[in-house]
Design an enzyme around this catalytic site. Structure first.
Site, PDB file in Angstrom:
ATOM      1  N   LYS A  42       0.840  -1.205   0.000  1.00  0.00           N
ATOM      2  CA  LYS A  42       0.000   0.000   0.000  1.00  0.00           C
ATOM      3  C   LYS A  42       0.864   1.240   0.000  1.00  0.00           C
ATOM      4  CE  LYS A  42      -4.549  -1.027   1.853  1.00  0.00           C
ATOM      5  NZ  LYS A  42      -5.422  -0.889   3.012  1.00  0.00           N
ATOM      6  N   SER A 129     -10.414   6.789   8.449  1.00  0.00           N
ATOM      7  CA  SER A 129      -9.298   7.603   7.942  1.00  0.00           C
ATOM      8  C   SER A 129      -9.556   7.993   6.490  1.00  0.00           C
ATOM      9  CB  SER A 129      -7.983   6.823   8.029  1.00  0.00           C
ATOM     10  OG  SER A 129      -7.672   6.512   9.356  1.00  0.00           O
TER      11      SER A 129
HETATM   12  N1  COD Z   1     -14.878   3.737  15.594  1.00  0.00           N
HETATM   13  C1  COD Z   1     -14.458   2.539  16.066  1.00  0.00           C
HETATM   14  N2  COD Z   1     -13.419   1.831  15.527  1.00  0.00           N
HETATM   15  C2  COD Z   1     -12.813   2.370  14.476  1.00  0.00           C
HETATM   16  C3  COD Z   1     -13.187   3.610  13.916  1.00  0.00           C
HETATM   17  C4  COD Z   1     -14.291   4.297  14.517  1.00  0.00           C
HETATM   18  N3  COD Z   1     -14.739   5.449  14.026  1.00  0.00           N
HETATM   19  N4  COD Z   1     -12.380   3.865  12.853  1.00  0.00           N
HETATM   20  C5  COD Z   1     -11.540   2.815  12.757  1.00  0.00           C
HETATM   21  N5  COD Z   1     -11.790   1.916  13.719  1.00  0.00           N
HETATM   22  C6  COD Z   1     -11.122   0.650  13.979  1.00  0.00           C
HETATM   23  C7  COD Z   1     -11.149  -0.287  12.787  1.00  0.00           C
HETATM   24  O1  COD Z   1     -12.331  -1.033  12.751  1.00  0.00           O
HETATM   25  C8  COD Z   1      -9.965  -1.150  13.122  1.00  0.00           C
HETATM   26  O2  COD Z   1     -10.316  -2.128  14.074  1.00  0.00           O
HETATM   27  C9  COD Z   1      -8.977  -0.188  13.777  1.00  0.00           C
HETATM   28  O3  COD Z   1      -9.749   0.915  14.194  1.00  0.00           O
HETATM   29  C10 COD Z   1      -7.861   0.300  12.867  1.00  0.00           C
HETATM   30  O4  COD Z   1      -8.429   0.802  11.671  1.00  0.00           O
HETATM   31  P1  COD Z   1      -7.492   1.157  10.401  1.00  0.00           P
HETATM   32  O5  COD Z   1      -8.402   1.403   9.260  1.00  0.00           O
HETATM   33  O6  COD Z   1      -6.518   2.212  10.776  1.00  0.00           O
HETATM   34  O7  COD Z   1      -6.631  -0.174  10.207  1.00  0.00           O
HETATM   35  P2  COD Z   1      -6.873  -1.433   9.275  1.00  0.00           P
HETATM   36  O8  COD Z   1      -8.243  -1.975   9.455  1.00  0.00           O
HETATM   37  O9  COD Z   1      -6.462  -1.077   7.891  1.00  0.00           O
HETATM   38  O10 COD Z   1      -5.814  -2.502   9.883  1.00  0.00           O
HETATM   39  C11 COD Z   1      -5.684  -3.752   9.295  1.00  0.00           C
HETATM   40  C12 COD Z   1      -4.477  -4.529   9.879  1.00  0.00           C
HETATM   41  C13 COD Z   1      -3.214  -3.760   9.709  1.00  0.00           C
HETATM   42  C14 COD Z   1      -4.707  -4.766  11.361  1.00  0.00           C
HETATM   43  C15 COD Z   1      -4.436  -5.897   9.124  1.00  0.00           C
HETATM   44  O11 COD Z   1      -4.338  -5.674   7.756  1.00  0.00           O
HETATM   45  C16 COD Z   1      -3.291  -6.781   9.597  1.00  0.00           C
HETATM   46  O12 COD Z   1      -3.330  -7.357  10.657  1.00  0.00           O
HETATM   47  N6  COD Z   1      -2.230  -6.868   8.782  1.00  0.00           N
HETATM   48  C17 COD Z   1      -1.050  -7.656   9.116  1.00  0.00           C
HETATM   49  C18 COD Z   1      -0.890  -8.868   8.193  1.00  0.00           C
HETATM   50  C19 COD Z   1      -1.607 -10.070   8.770  1.00  0.00           C
HETATM   51  O13 COD Z   1      -1.343 -10.527   9.861  1.00  0.00           O
HETATM   52  N7  COD Z   1      -2.546 -10.623   8.000  1.00  0.00           N
HETATM   53  C20 COD Z   1      -3.292 -11.803   8.407  1.00  0.00           C
HETATM   54  C21 COD Z   1      -4.658 -11.452   8.961  1.00  0.00           C
HETATM   55  S1  COD Z   1      -5.871 -11.608   7.684  1.00  0.00           S
END
Ligand code: COD
Length: 163
Positions: A42, A129
């Protein structure tokens, strides 16, 4: 034994919704690690260092919260950190499918690690985000959507004034 929660995410950038989940998690666990995922596939708006720095600044008053970054599998990262629980936020039904898949995969990879879902504060149910970046890119007001410290940085980055 101290219970360590890991809250992983992209945090590109951190929003008020993320902060709400971190604050509530820090009231439950002894230690919380906010872990910024470095995804080689990304192209984030902010670098790994910038995302970590913004989180460190806005979380500086939380005694039991630390910020880190990780690459590779989340479950491996938890094992390295002696983490017990993965914390995720749930906003809408639409989050459920991908979160269920992710939690199930993580359970298969590391059965000893639990995923805990925290419901969004309804005030922030619409917040992500990517939505914030879109609003800011068209000149909309992002006050209260991201921490004060992030507002200027986001606007400047979108206008490419800081490059
Ligand atoms: N209210 C409540 N929760 C929220 C809000 C809100 N307004 N906004 C975001 N969140 C939560 C999201 O639901 C999420 O739980 C968290 O905050 C972080 O959100 P993001 O968008 O910053 O992060 P993501 O969802 O892109 O993160 C994804 C990971 C990085 C955790 C995931 O891709 C990962 O674990 N990658 C590592 C590789 C891996 O182990 N893969 C195997 C698993 S399939």
């Amino acid at each position: 034994m101290a219970k360590v929660a890991v809250y992983p995410g992209s945090f590109d950038p951190v929003t008020t919704g993320h902060l709400d989940i971190i604050r509530r998690t820090s009231n439950i666990f002894d230690e919380v690690i906010v872990a910024v995922f470095v995804n080689p596939n990304k192209n984030p708006l902010f670098t790994r260092e910038e995302r970590v720095e913004m989180l460190e600044e806005v979380l500086k008053d939380f005694n039991n919260v630390m910020v880190d970054d990780f690459a590779g599998l989340l479950t491996e990262y938890l094992k390295e950190q002696d983490g017990d629980v993965i914390v995720r936020g749930l906003r809408a039904v639409s989050d459920f499918e991908s979160e269920f898949q992710m939690a199930s995969m993580n359970k298969k990879l590391a059965p000893e690690i639990e995923t805990l879902f925290m419901m969004t504060n309804t005030k922030y149910a619409y917040l992500s985000s990517s939505a914030v970046k879109e609003v800011a890119s068209f000149g909309g007001c992002i006050e209260e959507l991201v921490p004060e410290y992030v507002i200027d940085k986001l606007i400047k980055r979108l206008k490419k004034e800081d490059k």
